[in-house]
Write a protein that holds these residues in place. Structure first.
Motif, PDB file in Angstrom:
ATOM      1  N   ILE A 142      -5.607   6.197   0.719  1.00 48.46           N
ATOM      2  CA  ILE A 142      -4.620   5.121   0.697  1.00 48.46           C
ATOM      3  C   ILE A 142      -4.936   4.236  -0.500  1.00 48.46           C
ATOM      4  O   ILE A 142      -6.106   4.039  -0.844  1.00 48.46           O
ATOM      5  N   LEU A 143      -3.889   3.774  -1.154  1.00 51.44           N
ATOM      6  CA  LEU A 143      -4.048   2.898  -2.315  1.00 51.44           C
ATOM      7  C   LEU A 143      -3.396   1.573  -1.983  1.00 51.44           C
ATOM      8  O   LEU A 143      -2.190   1.522  -1.701  1.00 51.44           O
ATOM      9  N   SER A 144      -4.194   0.515  -2.002  1.00 51.22           N
ATOM     10  CA  SER A 144      -3.674  -0.808  -1.688  1.00 51.22           C
ATOM     11  C   SER A 144      -3.754  -1.710  -2.914  1.00 51.22           C
ATOM     12  O   SER A 144      -4.421  -1.390  -3.903  1.00 51.22           O
ATOM     13  N   MET A 186      -8.620  -3.274  15.166  1.00 51.10           N
ATOM     14  CA  MET A 186      -9.020  -2.372  14.074  1.00 51.10           C
ATOM     15  C   MET A 186      -8.877  -3.054  12.720  1.00 51.10           C
ATOM     16  O   MET A 186      -9.775  -2.981  11.881  1.00 51.10           O
ATOM     17  N   MET A 187      -7.739  -3.705  12.501  1.00 50.36           N
ATOM     18  CA  MET A 187      -7.470  -4.343  11.215  1.00 50.36           C
ATOM     19  C   MET A 187      -8.403  -5.522  10.966  1.00 50.36           C
ATOM     20  O   MET A 187      -8.881  -5.705   9.841  1.00 50.36           O
ATOM     21  N   THR A 188      -8.677  -6.292  11.991  1.00 47.79           N
ATOM     22  CA  THR A 188      -9.565  -7.441  11.840  1.00 47.79           C
ATOM     23  C   THR A 188     -10.989  -6.980  11.558  1.00 47.79           C
ATOM     24  O   THR A 188     -11.637  -7.474  10.636  1.00 47.79           O
ATOM     25  N   LYS A 222     -11.050  -5.150   8.128  1.00 47.11           N
ATOM     26  CA  LYS A 222     -10.561  -5.979   7.016  1.00 47.11           C
ATOM     27  C   LYS A 222      -9.578  -5.228   6.125  1.00 47.11           C
ATOM     28  O   LYS A 222      -9.696  -5.221   4.904  1.00 47.11           O
ATOM     29  N   PHE A 223      -8.609  -4.578   6.768  1.00 44.23           N
ATOM     30  CA  PHE A 223      -7.525  -3.935   6.024  1.00 44.23           C
ATOM     31  C   PHE A 223      -6.209  -4.298   6.669  1.00 44.23           C
ATOM     32  O   PHE A 223      -6.173  -4.801   7.791  1.00 44.23           O
ATOM     33  N   ALA A 278       0.849  -1.197   0.000  1.00 47.76           N
ATOM     34  CA  ALA A 278       0.000   0.000   0.000  1.00 47.76           C
ATOM     35  C   ALA A 278       0.880   1.242   0.000  1.00 47.76           C
ATOM     36  O   ALA A 278       2.030   1.215   0.437  1.00 47.76           O
ATOM     37  N   VAL A 279       0.296   2.303  -0.498  1.00 50.25           N
ATOM     38  CA  VAL A 279       0.987   3.591  -0.542  1.00 50.25           C
ATOM     39  C   VAL A 279      -0.021   4.666  -0.119  1.00 50.25           C
ATOM     40  O   VAL A 279      -1.214   4.564  -0.432  1.00 50.25           O
TER      41      VAL A 279
END
Length: 142
Positions: free
Chosen positions: A49-51, A94-96, A99-100, A37-38
């Motif tokens: 954000i671009l993943s 947060m990530m779970t 879903k990021f 990601a960037v």
């Protein structure tokens, strides 16, 4: 363990692109740097954000022609961020839930780093190994 401790080990470098950059240029940056990601930043302001997931989604929807579109047309605009004082447990939650796999770190309104799920896993493994070693040492001396 906090975000600050991970950044102190990993570093605070941030890969970013401008919102009007072509998607193809962002894809090349991801490939060259071997990252997933960037951040999309206009000067020092976080715009999105671009993943890899964003890229796969847009190419699946619109075909390879999407590579000529500006990043601003493809990026995720609603960016979840974290603070340096957040714990690894909070990040994992947060990530779970969201879903990021990438979280920009913001301090006083300024982006100061980027944490990935890989950074968290690496740190947790190091912690686990240190605990195991401490237990082995304790058992030897008992």
């Amino acid at each position: 363990m906090t975000v600050r401790s991970i950044l102190n080990t990993k570093g605070h470098q941030i890969m970013s692109v401008e919102p009007d950059a072509k998607l193809a240029a962002a894809v090349k940056l991801l490939a060259d740097k071997k990252i997933g990601a960037v951040l999309v930043m206009n000067q020092s302001r976080l715009e999105g954000i671009l993943s890899e997931r964003d890229i796969v989604r847009v190419i699946g929807e619109r075909g390879a022609g999407a590579l000529e579109e500006p990043v601003s047309q493809v990026m995720t605009r609603k960016v979840v961020t974290c603070k340096e004082t957040d714990t690894v447990a909070e990040l994992m939650e947060m990530m779970t839930t969201g879903k990021f796999r990438h979280l920009p770190v913001v301090d006083n309104g300024k982006v100061v780093g980027l944490i990935s799920i890989g950074d968290i896993v690496k740190r947790r493994v190091q912690e686990y190994e240190a605990e195991q070693e401490a237990l082995r040492d304790y058992i030897k001396t008992a």
